[in-house]
Design a protein around this motif. Structure first.
Motif, PDB file in Angstrom:
ATOM      1  N   HIS A 265       0.857  -1.194   0.000  1.00 32.22           N
ATOM      2  CA  HIS A 265       0.000   0.000   0.000  1.00 32.22           C
ATOM      3  C   HIS A 265       0.889   1.237   0.000  1.00 32.22           C
ATOM      4  O   HIS A 265       2.120   1.120  -0.083  1.00 32.22           O
ATOM      5  CB  HIS A 265      -0.985  -0.027   1.171  1.00 32.22           C
TER       6      HIS A 265
ATOM      7  N   ASP B 132       0.433  -4.498   6.159  1.00 31.03           N
ATOM      8  CA  ASP B 132      -0.006  -3.899   7.422  1.00 31.03           C
ATOM      9  C   ASP B 132      -1.245  -4.561   8.019  1.00 31.03           C
ATOM     10  O   ASP B 132      -2.040  -3.909   8.695  1.00 31.03           O
ATOM     11  CB  ASP B 132      -0.275  -2.404   7.219  1.00 31.03           C
TER      12      ASP B 132
ATOM     13  N   ASP C 190       5.336   5.060   5.464  1.00 30.88           N
ATOM     14  CA  ASP C 190       6.345   4.111   5.952  1.00 30.88           C
ATOM     15  C   ASP C 190       6.546   2.939   4.991  1.00 30.88           C
ATOM     16  O   ASP C 190       7.327   2.029   5.265  1.00 30.88           O
ATOM     17  CB  ASP C 190       5.991   3.613   7.367  1.00 30.88           C
ATOM     18  N   HIS C 191       5.872   2.962   3.842  1.00 30.68           N
ATOM     19  CA  HIS C 191       6.026   1.909   2.821  1.00 30.68           C
ATOM     20  C   HIS C 191       6.515   2.464   1.484  1.00 30.68           C
ATOM     21  O   HIS C 191       7.030   1.720   0.656  1.00 30.68           O
ATOM     22  CB  HIS C 191       4.697   1.165   2.629  1.00 30.68           C
TER      23      HIS C 191
ATOM     24  N   HIS D  72      -0.320  -4.558  13.161  1.00 34.33           N
ATOM     25  CA  HIS D  72       0.551  -3.483  13.667  1.00 34.33           C
ATOM     26  C   HIS D  72       1.089  -3.813  15.050  1.00 34.33           C
ATOM     27  O   HIS D  72       2.166  -3.383  15.414  1.00 34.33           O
ATOM     28  CB  HIS D  72      -0.206  -2.157  13.725  1.00 34.33           C
TER      29      HIS D  72
ATOM     30  N   HIS E 210       5.225  -4.799   9.996  1.00 33.88           N
ATOM     31  CA  HIS E 210       5.362  -4.274  11.361  1.00 33.88           C
ATOM     32  C   HIS E 210       5.435  -5.364  12.422  1.00 33.88           C
ATOM     33  O   HIS E 210       5.335  -5.074  13.615  1.00 33.88           O
ATOM     34  CB  HIS E 210       4.209  -3.312  11.668  1.00 33.88           C
TER      35      HIS E 210
END
Ligand SMILES: [Zn+2]
Length: 285
Positions: free
Chosen positions: A109, A196, A113-114, A199, A243
């Motif tokens: 996605h 994700d 943070d990706h 988490h 994560h």
């Protein structure tokens, strides 16, 4: 503490101990490198729904990027934060992997943070890579910031796929929307790159109804989490999560005595971090 839980806790501590944030694995026929882009702990306050059974303020987490060898080059799953916050570029240098040798990037996605690691100073970091993302995720990511600017910088490299397609030979894109509208799980043999879906490993395996506040559609995200975990448990697949505590790889099991009864509450799960001992983790201790 139940024996299973103490063993899982010990394995999690062992996995994190002495690691410099780079771990290499031979998973069946597949060579995988787990890179920790950033050390991370998730505040318990970001979680809601389900039963949160901890007095702790944070739960262990990480920002993981995975590399899969593909002949002489590499397939990368997600790109971490990049910039000063992320360690991906430095760790690729330590591994002697040139950014030019990354020919394929699969995006679960488009949260920062990706995708942050895709560009640096407004230029693509992986100039030879085709960057694959789902059609709904493209629509979502290009409509937001900073993902919109990042995707625009990489526009010529982007390839959009539909759920169920095989963007790269041998890797199927499975629909796992909910966290974002185009969130994707990549399936390669018995590996599931789950992005994700989780988490807070310490909370969400035991109760998949618990959502992080970043899950956009709570109902859909919970259903996707349950479906992917159940499938991985049933097929003894390894999950690799962005994560999950580093290195972010392990087996999933339906928790003993908590068989999936088909109701909305469904099953509770256990996560056993991957251990190189042959056969370890495939069955519960
Ligand atoms: Zn994320």
């Amino acid at each position: 503490m139940h024996r299973v839980w103490s063993l899982i806790l010990a394995a999690l501590c062992l996995a994190a101990a002495g690691s410099d944030g780079i771990r290499k694995f031979q998973l069946g026929d597949t060579e995988v490198i787990a890179i920790q882009d950033a050390v991370n702990a998730m505040p318990v306050s970001i979680f809601h729904g389900g039963k949160i059974r901890t007095a702790a303020k944070t739960v262990p987490a990480s920002v993981n990027v995975f590399l899969v060898r593909n002949g002489n080059d590499w397939i990368m799953i997600d790109a971490g934060y990049g910039g000063k916050r992320g360690a991906l570029a430095a760790k690729l240098r330590r591994l002697n992997i040139r950014p030019e040798a990354v020919r394929t990037i699969l995006l679960t996605h488009t949260h920062f943070d990706h995708v942050g690691g895709l560009t640096e100073n407004g230029k693509p970091c992986f100039p030879n890579a085709k960057i694959y993302l789902s059609k709904p995720e493209y629509a979502f990511g290009t409509g937001g910031e900073p993902s919109g600017a990042i995707l625009k910088t990489c526009e010529k490299q982007l390839v959009r796929f539909r759920f169920g397609e095989t963007p790269v030979p041998g890797i199927t894109a499975r629909a796992a929307a909910g966290h974002t509208p185009g969130h994707t799980v990549f399936e390669s043999g018995n590996l599931r790159f789950i992005g994700d879906l989780i988490h807070g490993a310490a909370l969400q395996f035991a109760d998949p109804a618990i959502c992080a506040r970043y899950d956009q559609d709570v109902k859909q995200a919970t259903a996707a989490r349950r479906a992917v975990l159940k499938e991985a448990a049933d097929s003894s697949a390894l999950i690799l999560g962005a994560h999950l505590p580093f290195p972010g790889i392990g087996y999933v099991h339906v928790a003993p005595g908590k068989k999936d009864d088909g109701t909305a509450r469904g099953a509770s799960f256990l996560f056993l971090p991957y251990d190189e001992t042959p056969g370890a983790g495939k069955t519960l201790p």
